[in-house]
Design a protein around this motif. Structure first.
Motif, PDB file in Angstrom:
ATOM      1  N   HIS A 117       0.847  -1.187   0.000  1.00  0.00           N
ATOM      2  CA  HIS A 117       0.000   0.000   0.000  1.00  0.00           C
ATOM      3  C   HIS A 117       0.889   1.245   0.000  1.00  0.00           C
ATOM      4  CE1 HIS A 117      -3.543   2.446   0.605  1.00  0.00           C
ATOM      5  NE2 HIS A 117      -2.891   3.114   1.541  1.00  0.00           N
ATOM      6  N   PHE A 118       0.519   2.218  -0.834  1.00  0.00           N
ATOM      7  CA  PHE A 118       1.276   3.466  -0.952  1.00  0.00           C
ATOM      8  C   PHE A 118       0.341   4.658  -0.782  1.00  0.00           C
ATOM      9  CE2 PHE A 118       3.442   0.276  -3.493  1.00  0.00           C
ATOM     10  CZ  PHE A 118       4.756   0.387  -3.043  1.00  0.00           C
ATOM     11  N   GLU A 119       0.874   5.716  -0.189  1.00  0.00           N
ATOM     12  CA  GLU A 119       0.157   6.984  -0.052  1.00  0.00           C
ATOM     13  C   GLU A 119       1.115   8.127  -0.380  1.00  0.00           C
ATOM     14  OE1 GLU A 119      -1.449   7.247   3.866  1.00  0.00           O
ATOM     15  OE2 GLU A 119      -2.946   5.676   3.538  1.00  0.00           O
ATOM     16  N   PHE A 120       0.573   9.180  -0.984  1.00  0.00           N
ATOM     17  CA  PHE A 120       1.405  10.352  -1.255  1.00  0.00           C
ATOM     18  C   PHE A 120       0.562  11.614  -1.093  1.00  0.00           C
ATOM     19  CE2 PHE A 120      -0.286   8.510  -5.047  1.00  0.00           C
ATOM     20  CZ  PHE A 120      -0.564   9.510  -5.960  1.00  0.00           C
ATOM     21  N   TYR A 121       1.204  12.614  -0.510  1.00  0.00           N
ATOM     22  CA  TYR A 121       0.569  13.898  -0.215  1.00  0.00           C
ATOM     23  C   TYR A 121       1.375  14.999  -0.892  1.00  0.00           C
ATOM     24  CZ  TYR A 121      -1.967  11.261   3.322  1.00  0.00           C
ATOM     25  OH  TYR A 121      -2.767  10.342   3.966  1.00  0.00           O
ATOM     26  N   ILE A 122       0.656  15.842  -1.650  1.00  0.00           N
ATOM     27  CA  ILE A 122       1.306  16.883  -2.437  1.00  0.00           C
ATOM     28  C   ILE A 122       0.797  18.252  -1.980  1.00  0.00           C
ATOM     29  CG2 ILE A 122       1.734  17.768  -4.758  1.00  0.00           C
ATOM     30  CD1 ILE A 122       2.884  14.959  -4.201  1.00  0.00           C
ATOM     31  N   TYR A 123       1.753  19.146  -1.732  1.00  0.00           N
ATOM     32  CA  TYR A 123       1.398  20.490  -1.259  1.00  0.00           C
ATOM     33  C   TYR A 123       2.021  21.524  -2.195  1.00  0.00           C
ATOM     34  CZ  TYR A 123       1.112  24.613   1.769  1.00  0.00           C
ATOM     35  OH  TYR A 123       0.849  25.873   2.277  1.00  0.00           O
TER      36      TYR A 123
END
Length: 212
Positions: free
Chosen positions: A130-136
């Motif tokens: 499982h992968f998660e990514f957060y972009i700001y």
């Protein structure tokens, strides 16, 4: 017919019989000693064979234990990283093409499957991850904030936000079946800007759910 023997002949015959008897005793004794030596050698050989069996079983057990230990280590895979290295801050991009992102600040990297020099996560074992990514990003009329997760170079899921002002936040996650050696990384969307600082707004994380 009667046969008469003198005392001398009787003594000689008796002595000869004794000699024959002694020879037979010596021969039997020699055979017994040889049998004892053979039995001793056989016992020694059996002991050596048994010792070899024990050593072989011990080596086999050690090999199995080592294999289980390695398998247990492989099953422990997790990482989490943010875009900017410690103490740094700023914008990344814009670029006129999709550009790989390298998340240099590593918070966790159990199993060392993530490479902070390339930004690549390489699957060490076949399994479900499982992968998660957060972009700001900072809001801008011309530049969105976006990135896409790729598997072996193929676009899978995107996180994208375009705000003319204030903050532009986006996130996504995915569960994937990976083979050994499959590579997961993020590409920054073309003509976008991504921001990060010591607060670690822009992050990339993943872990092994279970092997297959």
């Amino acid at each position: 017919t009667k046969v008469f023997m003198s005392k001398k002949q009787i003594i000689i015959t008796t002595n000869n019989n004794k000699l024959i008897a002694n020879d037979q005793v010596h021969l039997i004794s020699a055979h017994a000693e040889e049998l004892l030596r053979v039995q001793t050698r056989a016992n020694r050989t059996e002991n050596q064979v048994e010792a070899l069996r024990v050593q072989t079983r011990a080596n086999g057990t050690e090999t199995k234990v080592e294999a289980l230990r390695r398998e247990g280590e492989v099953k422990q895979v997790a990482f989490s990283a943010s875009l900017m290295s410690s103490g740094n801050a700023g914008e990344t991009g814009p670029f006129n093409t999709h550009t790989p992102l390298v998340f240099r600040y590593v918070a966790t990297n159990i199993g060392n499957a993530y490479n902070p020099n390339t930004g690549f996560f390489t699957a060490p074992v076949r399994g479900v991850y499982h992968f998660e990514f957060y972009i700001y990003g900072h809001g801008h009329a011309s530049y969105p904030a976006g990135a896409v997760l790729t598997k072996n170079g193929e676009h899978i899921f995107i996180a994208y936000e375009h705000q003319p002002s204030h903050a532009a936040n986006s996130a996504n996650g995915v569960t994937l079946l990976l083979e050994v050696g499959d590579v997961i990384f993020l590409r920054q969307w073309q003509n976008s800007r991504i921001y990060d600082n010591q607060n670690h707004h822009t992050t990339f994380s993943g872990h092994l759910l279970f092997p297959m």
